[in-house]
Design an enzyme around this catalytic site. Sequence first.
Site, PDB file in Angstrom:
ATOM      1  N   HIS A 332       0.908  -1.260  -0.107  1.00 18.26           N
ATOM      2  CA  HIS A 332      -0.195  -0.108   0.013  1.00 18.26           C
ATOM      3  C   HIS A 332       0.903   1.154   0.013  1.00 18.26           C
ATOM      4  CE1 HIS A 332      -3.242   2.747   1.071  1.00 18.26           C
ATOM      5  NE2 HIS A 332      -3.860   1.919   1.190  1.00 18.26           N
ATOM      6  N   ARG A 352      -6.265  10.185  -0.220  1.00 21.11           N
ATOM      7  CA  ARG A 352      -6.190  10.853  -1.613  1.00 21.11           C
ATOM      8  C   ARG A 352      -7.402  10.808  -2.438  1.00 21.11           C
ATOM      9  NH1 ARG A 352      -2.672   6.560  -3.836  1.00 21.11           N
ATOM     10  NH2 ARG A 352      -3.011   5.605  -1.955  1.00 21.11           N
TER      11      ARG A 352
END
Lengths: 568, 242
Positions: A332, A352
């Site tokens: 990740h 994000r």
Amino acid sequence: MKSFPGYPESMWPSLEMVEKTRPKRVERAKQGLKVMEPMTLEERDEVLSKYHPDYQPDARKEIRVGPNKGEKLTAKVVDLLESHARVKPNEVDLSDPDFDVDVLIIGGGGAGAQAAIWAMKEGAKNVLLATKLRIGDANSMMSQGGMQAAVNPHDSPVIHWLDIMGGGHFANKPELVKVLTSEAPFITKFLMELGVMWDRDETGHLQTKPGGGTSRRRMLSARDYTGAEIMRVLRDEVKNHPDVITVLEYSPAVELLTDEEGRVAGALLMQTETGEFIVVRAKSTVITTGGFGRLHIKGFPTTNHYGATADGVVLAYRVGAKLRDMDTVQFHPTGAVFPEQIWGFLITEKVRGLGGQPVNKNGELFVFPLEPRDVEAASFIRECARGLGVTTPTGRVGIWLDSPVIEELSGPGTIEKQLPAMLRQFHRFGIDIRKTPMLVYPTLHYQNGGIEINERTETNIPNLFVAGEASGGVHGKNRLMGNSVLDYNVFGRRAGIFAAQNAAKNNIGKKLTLKHVEKWEKELEEAGIKTKRISPILFPDYRNFEILKKHRKEFDPFIGFALTGWQE
Amino acid sequence: MAEQEVLNKEEERKPQAKMVPVFIMGQKYEVPEGSTILNAIEYAGYQLKKGVGCREGFCGACATVYRLPGDYKLRGGLACQTVVQPGMYLAQLPFTPAQKAIYDIDEVKPDITTFQKFYPEAFRCLGCNACSKVCPQELKVMDYIQAIMRGDLELAADLSFDCIMCGLCTMRCPAEMAQYNIALLARRLYGKYMMPKPEFLYKRIEDIEQGKFDKEFEEIMSLSPDELKKRYAERDINFKIT
């Protein structure tokens, strides 16, 4: 110099640069979320081949035994598989099972809970769910960002399908992806009708966010406790049916059992605290044990649950089930780097999705924030290798994830409402992510491949079903965000249905055996594999050996009551 | 990539940490300053088989009760999220033997009568606020129970949403209720019956059931690998809301 609460002085100059470049970056973001141009397929390949940990020369090695013999898999997975069984067949008496059930489910995460509920709905009278820790102690509980489902009018299951195939480097089984995206809206509704509080606006419209590698907004969420919200509801529903579903906690499977013909016929469980064996005879067996984060591949920290030791993959491989895509590992992009206490913890991709931007030590954008995970992670590693990362007092390196951008874009209060878990996590260490960014670096996150399944979650071994992270084929070589939650729900449900249907056919012999273990041990010997390793390892081992070795001339890692399997 | 390997080599980076004493289940150990309780227990030589879960503050498996020297107060926290303090006395609480009602979610009503039936003890709340004080998530536990007593499920669902069901509130409650299970029922009722319904979702399910996407699937799944890659590379990225 301006001070930044929660961060040491050595990091302030860089934080000041981030603040300085922020207004311009926010301006760009206000024109739409594409603050940088996404990479072409060629550019993706280049950054992956140079910087992704999977592409390093020692990342993979050939496996010498079992159904995938001769293939190159992730090196640590090969070690895990090329290990001895935890039990010796001649030392176990299987003649008097403790349970004789229609469906045995091994693993108490989201896939296991869905399987239990749907096996019951499909008519199974007797379902046993066995799990290593408590039901719900699983990666399912920890997923923060959300679940993908193509619910918006300008989106569709076909567009969702294409995003997944591209993200997975076209290695996915297309028919599994079709099932996944086509059943996503249905499973969303099913969860809602169980009471899952999906984020909605006042008209009922489901809130959707973009995610890495997606071409539409389709990430559904429940604040940033999405996995917890789903898991606690599913767990509650499982517990509401004690007449059909028995839950056995702290009782992992240490080996599958087969009948005389080699068909799976149940499992041998072991109570972790006392070592007591529990023999289960089952007409269908479902593996929902999750992934391998706790193997700490290539020394990475992990976002994963304590129990994520790939037990199910080991058990299935030993009875002859074929694996696929076990040569790629998902890192990740945004694992926490600072403070030290939360090193490697998950910073949700939703940061994000809401507009948060990755920037280097000079506050500059260097990558489109929503590339597929492998590409985004490799770009972060590249930026640090270029010397543009930020170093912590303990010598770790990371790049900034600029979260204050979110409130500049969507107004004050957005982070508290949308990212309460993240806000709380950093607040505990004196950092306010509404005002200062987070330092991040890739962290071991997901097992892309696993035991190969078909649309009915069947494996190549009769009576053995697999769903969720333990399975292989759905995500190809790289999973996109929000699709693991979707995967365990869609295929967990299918596993329950098809396992119950299979149970009705009663395809098992009377006698339970561990013949496959005898065969396995012979195969290890013939391949010349000499090792003390045993698996499934059940738990990682974080004990401080320096202290345990004190005063001992010889040291045995099995000291005390440890369930270690990994010490060489 | 040599630097990558260095980045991950733990032993080369650990500064010489100052050691502090802690009492784990009554026994004294020296552990590095700044450790979480969970790391301290493991540093001391334990391999946990209970009382450990996600290790990131989401699952509620590692509820821990502790006391600080010179203080009479018993405090609660998550072992994975609480940093040790010198002289801390601690005991883990791996399991809470709390009652959970059995109900059919399709049959229960989203109002106060459901709670009167399944969790009558909720109405014995003394208003002492011990639950809120111990909550490691800093939730207003007492306030959500009071909201349920008034039949305000929307408020109860909102206030309790970040609950990780660790059980500490229940262990402190003089009215002996399982706040976290009561709140879960409130949230399920609110999510199922009271939140506005997503029309787009129903429409999409109908379309799928009627086979509206079958042709498109058939077409795209028949493409050659190169054609598919081209289709992917050329797809438009559109983050508009509708």
